[in-house]
Design a protein around this motif. Structure first.
Motif, PDB file in Angstrom:
ATOM      1  N   TYR A   1       0.890  -1.192   0.030  1.00 29.81           N
ATOM      2  CA  TYR A   1       0.015  -0.079   0.009  1.00 29.81           C
ATOM      3  C   TYR A   1       0.913   1.176   0.053  1.00 29.81           C
ATOM      4  CZ  TYR A   1      -3.004   3.707   1.795  1.00 29.81           C
ATOM      5  OH  TYR A   1      -3.997   5.095   1.710  1.00 29.81           O
TER       6      TYR A   1
ATOM      7  N   HIS B   1       0.832   5.379   0.262  1.00 28.57           N
ATOM      8  CA  HIS B   1       0.142   6.372   0.694  1.00 28.57           C
ATOM      9  C   HIS B   1       0.435   7.733   0.124  1.00 28.57           C
ATOM     10  CE1 HIS B   1      -2.992   8.181   3.417  1.00 28.57           C
ATOM     11  NE2 HIS B   1      -2.163   9.154   3.621  1.00 28.57           N
TER      12      HIS B   1
ATOM     13  N   ALA C   1       1.151   5.051   7.019  1.00 25.60           N
ATOM     14  CA  ALA C   1       0.753   3.896   6.476  1.00 25.60           C
ATOM     15  C   ALA C   1       1.099   3.011   7.265  1.00 25.60           C
ATOM     16  CB  ALA C   1       1.532   3.816   5.073  1.00 25.60           C
TER      17      ALA C   1
END
Length: 377
Positions: A5, A7, A263
């Motif tokens: 992921y 951010h 994150a």
């Protein structure tokens, strides 16, 4: 299989309801992109030799970045990690960023899934939430996006003051008419320290009605299930083969790595999170320091997380897993505390899997909290 992921902590403007970490100043954008790439490279051993099945650009608003920025970050992941041959690569986007030219550009840089934050197709709702786009932009971008992307998710919000059931049904129908294969939908929630909370406190916006939100949730579930969607997580509905791999990793307890300020990461035993401050994040990376905190999860932590995530999903909570991973004491506790909910038909036990019923879905977070064991260790 694991996920990454990334951010992106920038937005054009602040939505009234949002409490995610972001800045509306783009002054440090170039510096931030380089810092994100640096963190991606530094943490290349986080998964060992595990295969990456999803890359997710969240925020913030990743769609405000230049195509060259996105391409560079994707290339940095590929250079430092083992990526599967068919990864899911998602970018969150707002309709006002998605011109046809931009959509075509995104389709050419390995991104294969769009997550579009529409929220509503009514101007009064968008204005109440302080969204940067209008209803016409939302419809136009979706019509264009479906020409170039097969895998599209759209966010909608229900329980908005003034949003009638009839208007809510129209919002859903727009997505059905466009054959959107994945829908994420959330009740409007009043988070502390947001503009929405202040506006409600000052009497400028009515407090969202929980009863209305509940009715609109049930309408959403019924409508989408009747149209071939699987309600695979409390807030997520997907056609078969269109479940979000990124989000499913969180709910199924898979490993994931979070890059960027605020994150979060999870390696199976430890949870960590980066500092939620752009300036301090950039300063730390410049000084070759990872600005994160680490928490080692106890058995109780892992049990509680599994119960919480399991009850939110179509996969439920496996009694076999509870017993084998956490022990007989936890199993007995779970069944004892679930008894009343089973009698009320808000939970059901089928093939040793504990799940919420349609009656209990909307209340699953509260039910899960009653099944938590907080003081075992």
């Amino acid at each position: 299989m694991a996920g990454i992921y990334i951010h992106i902590p920038f937005c054009k403007q602040a939505c009234h309801y949002c409490d995610f970490h972001f800045s509306t100043s783009m002054k440090k954008k170039d510096e931030m992109i380089l810092a994100l790439a640096k963190e991606i490279e530094w943490r290349k051993n986080y998964f060992g030799n595990e295969l990456i099945e999803s890359i997710y650009f969240g925020g913030g608003t990743p769609s405000i970045l230049e195509i060259s920025d996105l391409r560079m970050l994707i290339d940095t992941v590929y250079e430092n990690y083992r990526v599967s041959e068919t990864p899911e690569i998602t970018i969150e986007a707002n309709p006002d960023d998605l011109s046809e030219e931009r959509i075509i550009e995104l389709s050419k840089i390995k991104i294969n899934r769009l997550s579009i934050g529409v929220q509503s197709f009514f101007e009064e709702d968008l204005q109440l939430m302080n969204r940067a786009h209008n209803a016409a932009e939302a419809k136009k971008c979706l019509e264009i996006a479906t020409r170039y992307f097969d895998n599209i998710s759209v966010d909608l919000i229900y329980g908005i003051p003034g949003l009638t059931n009839e208007k809510w049904q129209q919002n859903i129908q727009v997505l059905l008419d466009l054959n959107i294969p994945h829908i994420s939908s959330y009740a409007l929630t009043v988070e502390p320290k947001t503009a929405l909370a202040t506006l409600i406190k000052n009497g400028k916006i009515p407090t969202p009605d929980d009863g209305v939100a509940h009715d609109q949730f049930l309408l959403l579930v019924e409508t989408l299930e009747n149209n071939g969607f699987v309600h695979y997580e409390l807030s997520n509905f997907g056609k078969p083969d269109y479940f979000s791999r990124n989000n499913s990793a969180y709910w199924l307890g898979k490993k994931y790595l979070g890059i960027g300020p605020s994150a979060h990461s999870y390696d199976g035993k430890n949870r960590s999170w980066n500092i939620a401050n752009n300036a301090l994040y950039l300063k730390s990376l410049t000084e070759n320091v990872l600005p994160l905190e680490v928490e080692t999860l106890t058995t109780t932590d892992r049990y509680n997380e599994y119960v919480m995530t399991g009850l939110r999903t179509v996969w439920g909570v496996s009694l076999h897993r509870i017993e084998s991973e956490f022990g007989d004491t936890y199993l007995k506790y779970l069944l004892q505390n679930a008894e009343n909910y089973l009698k009320e038909e808000k939970l059901q036990l089928v093939d040793n899997i504990l799940k919420t019923t349609n009656k209990g879905k909307f209340f699953c977070d509260g039910i899960a909290s009653d099944l938590f064991w907080l003081n075992l260790e």
